[in-house]
Design a protein around this motif. Sequence first.
Motif, short mmCIF file in Angstrom:
data_model
loop_
_atom_site.label_atom_id
_atom_site.label_comp_id
_atom_site.label_asym_id
_atom_site.label_seq_id
_atom_site.Cartn_x
_atom_site.Cartn_y
_atom_site.Cartn_z
N ASP A 217 0.84 -1.37 -0.10
CA ASP A 217 -0.18 -0.05 -0.04
C ASP A 217 0.88 1.24 -0.11
O ASP A 217 1.56 1.29 0.99
N ALA A 271 -9.08 -3.49 0.07
CA ALA A 271 -9.87 -2.89 -0.97
C ALA A 271 -11.00 -2.03 -0.30
O ALA A 271 -11.44 -1.17 -0.81
N ALA A 272 -11.36 -2.45 0.97
CA ALA A 272 -12.38 -1.64 1.79
C ALA A 272 -11.68 -0.15 2.35
O ALA A 272 -12.30 0.73 1.99
N ARG A 273 -10.58 -0.49 2.57
CA ARG A 273 -9.71 1.10 2.85
C ARG A 273 -9.72 2.17 1.54
O ARG A 273 -10.10 3.06 1.77
N ARG A 274 -9.55 1.30 0.54
CA ARG A 274 -9.17 2.05 -0.67
C ARG A 274 -10.52 2.80 -1.08
O ARG A 274 -10.74 3.91 -1.82
N ASP A 275 -11.62 2.14 -0.88
CA ASP A 275 -13.06 2.63 -1.32
C ASP A 275 -13.57 3.61 -0.09
O ASP A 275 -14.57 4.40 -0.49
N GLN A 276 -12.90 3.90 1.09
CA GLN A 276 -13.34 4.84 1.96
C GLN A 276 -13.00 6.38 1.50
O GLN A 276 -12.09 6.68 0.80
#
Length: 276
Positions: A217, A271-276
């Motif tokens: 990341d 993926a969840a982090r990047r969608d935040q």
Amino acid sequence: MAARHCAVLGSPIEHSLSPVLHRAAYEALGLADWTYDAHRVEEGQLAGFVAGCGPEWVGLSLTMPLKRVVLDLGTPSVTAALVGAGNTLLFDHEQGRHRVENTDVTGMTAALVGAGVAGARRALLVGAGATARSSLAALAPLGVGTVTVMARSAERAHASLDPVATHFGIRLLVIEWGTVPTAHHDVTIATAPTEFAPEDAARIAAVSPVLFDVIYDPWPTTLGAAAQAAGAVVLDGVDLLAHQAVGQVKLFTGSDLDVTVLLSAGRAALAARRDQ
């Protein structure tokens, strides 16, 4: 059954994926009474933290900057002592002499084998620090005999890597940072948190058909993107984190686990982090 505790320590630690991976492992293994948390701990605080862990504590995962200082808090394995870094502490509350292991090395080897690298003779290593030492040890079981090291300082590279290379009988060739070898290499491992210019990344990616970039990341790195564009087999930091965590879970719980459980959990969390 009494609760059993494990944790990851380091600084910074807020974005560590280790809790996600280990909790997924405990769920898959049915270990409902096991917990795994993250604690921000500096080098000077580690001994006190370890001393304060009672009999319910099983083990600790260590990340930067604690991988060196933890060697003084237990009996290091041969590998941990050789590479000068431990990422796992196993408590021995009865004898008071804990074990220090390094699953980064075995995890990296397992990740490469899992990606189809059954054997290799030549490797390119980008960077010459602590992760590069673990990389050298990880390459040895694959049969690597010659490693070209791209380093900012040849003197520091030899000081860091020569003991490991000598132990395994690996020949080191140190080249200047940014210089790309013309010879074919079976695998490239990038250990330095450096973003290359796209044209430089493309030249490095062309050296071998396999790239292992330990960053996860942000991803892809320019090097990772160049390798993907070239059709190379590409592994990233999640591959390393998941495979080394399988080793830690085995040490902590005694149970084997399919790495795909941890790879899925890690990639979903990112993926969840990047969608935040």
